[in-house]
Design an enzyme around this catalytic site. Structure first.
Site, PDB file in Angstrom:
ATOM      1  N   ARG A  95      28.970  -5.243  28.022  1.00 32.57           N
ATOM      2  CA  ARG A  95      28.334  -3.936  27.819  1.00 32.57           C
ATOM      3  C   ARG A  95      27.023  -3.867  28.594  1.00 32.57           C
ATOM      4  NH1 ARG A  95      27.955  -1.425  21.793  1.00 32.57           N
ATOM      5  NH2 ARG A  95      27.407   0.695  22.412  1.00 32.57           N
ATOM      6  N   GLU A 111      34.530   3.940  33.593  1.00 29.50           N
ATOM      7  CA  GLU A 111      33.434   3.491  32.721  1.00 29.50           C
ATOM      8  C   GLU A 111      33.810   3.672  31.252  1.00 29.50           C
ATOM      9  OE1 GLU A 111      30.018   5.896  33.355  1.00 29.50           O
ATOM     10  OE2 GLU A 111      28.606   4.574  32.373  1.00 29.50           O
TER      11      GLU A 111
END
Lengths: 343, 343
Positions: B80, B293
């Site tokens: 992340r 994404e």
């Protein structure tokens, strides 16, 4: 479409006096030398001795010639943005420098009342109260007939260590803008941070940053009458309109048109056809103001088109707009955002 | 065009493990508490106890389901981004945290070898040498089969007070990237600067900033084999392609394709049709890498289209590309930029 274009008055809402006679820069150099020797330097306002002929000479073969060649009737004209340099010197030098820059703009507009309308810079200085900027805004608007101002959201010059735009620090300035019925263009000055290049990453990053700060705040609930212009086509915002729409939705905010578009306008300083086509496709026509930023960031001719990169009228004329839309972008919207133009 | 689409393999070059089991965040919370109590805290690497079933559970109804629904074959998967947090803690905690994050990515890829290929984060820490990042890059690529890395151009988290990308500070990392034949995606982490909103102004500003630093430097003369990916559609760059072309010309630089496009790629994380249309119109096809994404910055469904904002395949399929162009963007370019994918 461009062939049978009906175009009325064209107002360029974003022009800077980037060609001012050398005496202006020399004044600034002396000021900077003085504060380098003594950071607390106050000095006095002093004189910037420039003749009317020198002013004419600095404009005739530059902005005025390009206005004529491109059919631009009126430019909202402000001091050179990259020279505002709010991070340089101190509150005193920023004040004197700003007063000179604004008074020179006033003289330009007196010499060319049909060609230029005055927009002021503000004597911002990092870590100092906004009151001096309010005072200069009042002086410019009430005593000198200015129609708007440029507001630097990062007077540090690229450190971004001051309060964001929705912070109450700025509220006295917003109160004055609403009371005086003038808009602010959100425009940074030169970057002194080696990470940022002034006229690309710093300008465009600041535009995107300002829009996001406005979107994620309740500023316009407190100031429903505040009008802010984001230059350079809104930075990255229209290209990422879907990201901003989606993030507004994820954050539980109203849609962009409700959240910000009653108070925010984008200019057309986007220097290629594809960019202008995107701008007019995603941003409502009533939120777009014609501008070219000339003579500004880019001064060359595009070898692919034969036009100057910053001749944004070419792109708008070829953008497939209706006559009504074109007239809104060229003048109608500017008259609403800058109502003091009527005076 | 979209009607008779021929689509081969689809590689998403930009996915993050945003759904990692809670134990990962709990480890980080303990680390942060320890450095808050003692900024020099070293501690030890410790353990993040997550079972294979917990990893599967975190992905099956999230990234894996969306891959299947959207026809994405393979995602280049990294920790992340907003949690990299290079500005938090110190060089020691950054190292241990990064090792755990990367090892977890390796486990994801072992569980789903057909679905995910590993991309690592680096243990950057402001003001400390880049050597530890080089070491972790080597460990990930040479020992664990990673195919690329994410490089944070602003490990300060929004202060932008470190060396720009062309600075020699970074050269040992570039040497390793070239030697290992892996690219870096230039990707910031969360902003701790109240002026910047992480997934909009900070991400997009960083993308624009990175491109400008590369354009105005001679980095690629020193590293002709270096390959860098700029995410989020290149920030503001394609929308302002004319500005960048014009400024390159004003600065006496070669045209953009010579100056940077042999070494720089843009991904397609642009969440609306008009943005993707602009991207494929101005940026050469060979410089565009498909990406979504997901699950990332925007998680909602666009009420105007009925598609998820981040379902970027919809926009690309409707962008009027030829089959050849589409296959380049969906997979061919990624195979060239990430050659270790072939292994």
């Amino acid at each position: 479409m461009a062939g049978d274009t009906v175009v009325g008055v064209i107002i360029d809402c974003h022009g800077h006096y980037t060609t001012a006679p050398a005496q202006l820069g020399e004044y600034r150099d002396r000021q900077r030398a003085a504060v380098e020797a003594d950071p607390q330097h106050v000095g006095d306002k002093g004189v910037v001795a420039i003749s009317d002929d020198e002013i004419r000479g600095s404009l005739e073969n530059a902005q005025v010639r390009l206005q004529q060649e491109r059919g631009i009737d009126l430019t909202l004209f402000s001091p050179r943005a990259s020279w505002m340099g709010h991070h340089l010197g101190n509150a005193h030098t920023s004040r004197f420098w700003t007063e000179h820059c604004n008074e020179l703009i006033r003289r330009v507009c007196d010499l060319y009342p049909e060609r230029f309308a005055p927009v002021c810079q503000l004597p911002q200085s990092p870590g100092t109260p906004i009151a001096s900027s309010v005072a200069e805004l009042r002086r410019c608007v009430e005593e000198m007939g200015f129609v708007g101002c440029n507001l630097n959201p990062d007077p540090s010059g690229g450190a971004w260590d001051g309060p964001p735009l929705p912070d109450r620090y700025w509220y006295p300035l917003y109160e004055a803008l609403v009371e005086l019925d003038v808009p602010a263009m959100i425009h940074v000055s030169a970057s002194c941070n080696p990470n940022f290049h002034t006229t690309t990453s710093h300008y465009l990053g600041a535009d995107t940053t300002a829009f996001t700060q406005l979107l994620t705040s309740t500023l316009f609930a407190d100031f429903p009458g505040l009008r802010l212009v984001i230059p350079h086509g809104g930075g990255a915002v229209p290209y990422h309109w879907g990201r901003f729409r989606g993030i507004a939705q994820d954050l539980g905010l109203p849609p962009l048109d409700e959240a910000v578009l009653g108070n925010v306008w984008f200019d057309t300083c986007v220097y290629h056809q594809a960019g202008i086509d995107l701008l007019v496709r995603v941003v409502p026509t009533e939120n777009i103001l014609f501008a070219s930023e000339m003579l500004g960031a880019v001064r060359g001719v595009d070898p692919e088109t034969g036009h100057a990169f910053d001749d944004t009228r070419c792109y708008l004329d070829a953008a497939g707009l209706t006559d009504v839309e074109r007239q809104q972008i060229y003048a109608g919207n500017a008259r609403r955002v800058f109502p003091r133009l009527a005076a």
